[in-house]
Design a protein around this motif. Structure first.
Motif, PDB file in Angstrom:
ATOM      1  N   ASP A  71       1.091  -1.278  -0.101  1.00  0.00           N
ATOM      2  CA  ASP A  71      -0.088  -0.236  -0.029  1.00  0.00           C
ATOM      3  C   ASP A  71       0.664   1.179  -0.123  1.00  0.00           C
ATOM      4  O   ASP A  71       1.203   1.530   1.567  1.00  0.00           O
ATOM      5  N   ARG A  74       0.137   4.820   2.139  1.00  0.00           N
ATOM      6  CA  ARG A  74       0.924   5.025   3.537  1.00  0.00           C
ATOM      7  C   ARG A  74       1.942   5.619   3.488  1.00  0.00           C
ATOM      8  O   ARG A  74       3.230   5.476   3.253  1.00  0.00           O
ATOM      9  N   ARG A 138       3.977  -1.168   4.086  1.00  0.00           N
ATOM     10  CA  ARG A 138       3.831  -0.118   3.297  1.00  0.00           C
ATOM     11  C   ARG A 138       5.590  -0.086   2.446  1.00  0.00           C
ATOM     12  O   ARG A 138       6.145  -0.834   2.410  1.00  0.00           O
TER      13      ARG A 138
END
Length: 435
Positions: A71, A74, A138
């Motif tokens: 992700d 983030r 992340r």
């Protein structure tokens, strides 16, 4: 791509890094970090990453690479470790400090404790994860820096000033001097996680008087003026100042050891910490230690000036008090100037990152208790904090109860157990999954 095993690799990576001479005497005259940086970059490139080697000066090299997370929206996590080490006198060592020899189930050499051990653990866990196709939740930025042992002018400070874009999105970090165990008994261990650092004030003191013949009366002797000031500073007993992190550490440690912490007598708790007392004791108060003196050029000549150096360290929140007291001790006839000055840091021991560290430790060592502590020295985190990064010292090692690990920082016979390195790889792997 062949799947790699970080536990199998880590001791060899640590050995190889130790064998690369990257000593840093602080005057930019050493071999630099270029060879070590090339080794790190090669190991990262082997698993498909694209690291950048960034030189701030000839042979003063840093390595930075971003590992894309699942992700990318983030905030990113920074993992940092320095490649330089302090000088050594090989005659004092049992095994040559550049041997990287594996003996008595330990990897020996300069940097085995500070901090090529963590560099190796980061490389091992990242190489394994990439080879297995496992991305972190992340983005993770890896930074292997130059010059930490001399303040970071050619390393973290330079990167933060000149290459801030490489750290875009980084809000949290882990680095050195934390995460190592201190045994309470056979079943329980404290793991000290650095949550604060004292500030640094290396200063040059100067006294100016009237030059003259050594046989004559002289009421304006610069050497006398300076010596008296240095004596006042060196003998001064700085008052105890309990910061939030220090009080938390002493409270948790006292509870684990089975007695109540008395905030009116914190030194009683420190005295029960064994070899660790040297490190923790220095975080109860500000300190200012005279380290160098220089004056004159001939025995029968009173010099016009005399100089000294002071290594000052101040607690978070007590910088103003430190300098006010220091100036009172020096008196009106001695001036001071900074050789190096950097901030104190402190962050709360809470939040998801702290839970991820604590949970990863307990998963690998059910007897683990993570506690925050204050580092009496400083790390590259000071430079990265300028970019708004909140960081901790977390280089996880489960250590034998009889190993004086903290005493080996900048000492002789640095060594780290192979099993401790393997433990660190497992903990970092769990930590990256959770953060």
């Amino acid at each position: 791509m062949t799947t790699l095993n970080g536990e199998d690799e880590v001791a060899g990576l640590c050995r190889d890094l130790i064998r690369i001479d990257s000593t840093n005497a602080g005057d930019n005259s050493g071999p630099g970090e270029r060879a070590a940086a090339e080794y790190v970059a090669e190991k990262l490139a082997e698993v498909g990453l694209e690291p950048r080697i960034l030189e701030s000066d000839s042979h003063r090299a840093n390595v930075v690479v971003r590992v894309e997370g699942e992700d990318p929206s983030r905030d990113a996590l920074l993992l940092h470790g320095h490649l330089d080490v302090v000088p050594f006198d090989a005659a004092d060592w049992t095994l040559h400090p550049l041997s990287g020899e594996i003996a008595d189930d330990c990897v020996w050499g300069r940097g085995a404790v500070d901090m090529k051990n963590m560099d190796a653990m980061i490389l091992a866990v990242v190489r394994q994860r990439i080879s297995e196709g496992r991305r972190p939740p992340r983005d993770v930025v890896l930074a292997f820096t130059a010059d930490e042992e001399a303040g970071g002018e050619y390393g973290a400070q330079w990167l933060a000033a000149e290459h801030k874009d490489l750290f875009e999105g980084c809000t949290e970090a882990i680095g050195e001097v934390g995460g190592f165990s201190v045994s309470i008994d056979d079943a329980r261990r404290l793991y000290l996680i650095e949550a604060a650092e004292k500030g640094i004030a290396w200063m040059r003191l100067t006294a100016t008087g009237r030059a003259g013949h050594g046989s004559m009366l002289n009421a304006e002797n610069a050497v006398t003026e300076l010596a008296e000031a240095v004596g006042r500073v060196g003998r001064y007993q700085w008052p105890v100042r309990l910061t939030r992190t220090v009080e938390t550490f002493l409270t948790e440690t006292s509870r684990a050891l089975g007695f109540d912490f008395d905030p009116d007598d914190p030194e009683a708790t420190v005295a029960k910490l064994g070899p660790l007392a040297r490190m923790i004791g220095a975080t109860l108060r500000n300190t200012a230690n005279p380290t160098m003196l220089q004056a004159g050029y001939k025995a029968n000549v009173i010099p016009q000036t005399a100089t000294a150096h002071i290594d000052g360290r101040f607690l978070p929140g007590y910088e103003e008090e430190f300098f006010q007291t220091l100036d009172e001790l020096l008196g009106p006839n001695v001036t001071r100037e900074f050789v190096y000055h950097d901030v104190a840091l402190e962050t709360g021991f809470d939040g998801p990152l702290v839970r991820a560290m604590a949970d990863a430790l307990v998963a690998e060592d059910p007897g683990a208790l993570a506690v925050p502590y204050t580092l009496s020295g400083g790390t590259d985190l000071k430079a990265f904090s300028v970019m708004g990064v909140r960081g901790f010292g977390f280089a996880p090692l489960k250590l034998p109860a009889d190993l004086d690990f903290s005493g080996m920082f900048h000492g002789v016979d640095e060594r780290v157990p192979v099993d401790s390195l393997k433990f660190g790889v497992r903990v970092l792997d769990r930590f990256l999954d959770a953060c």
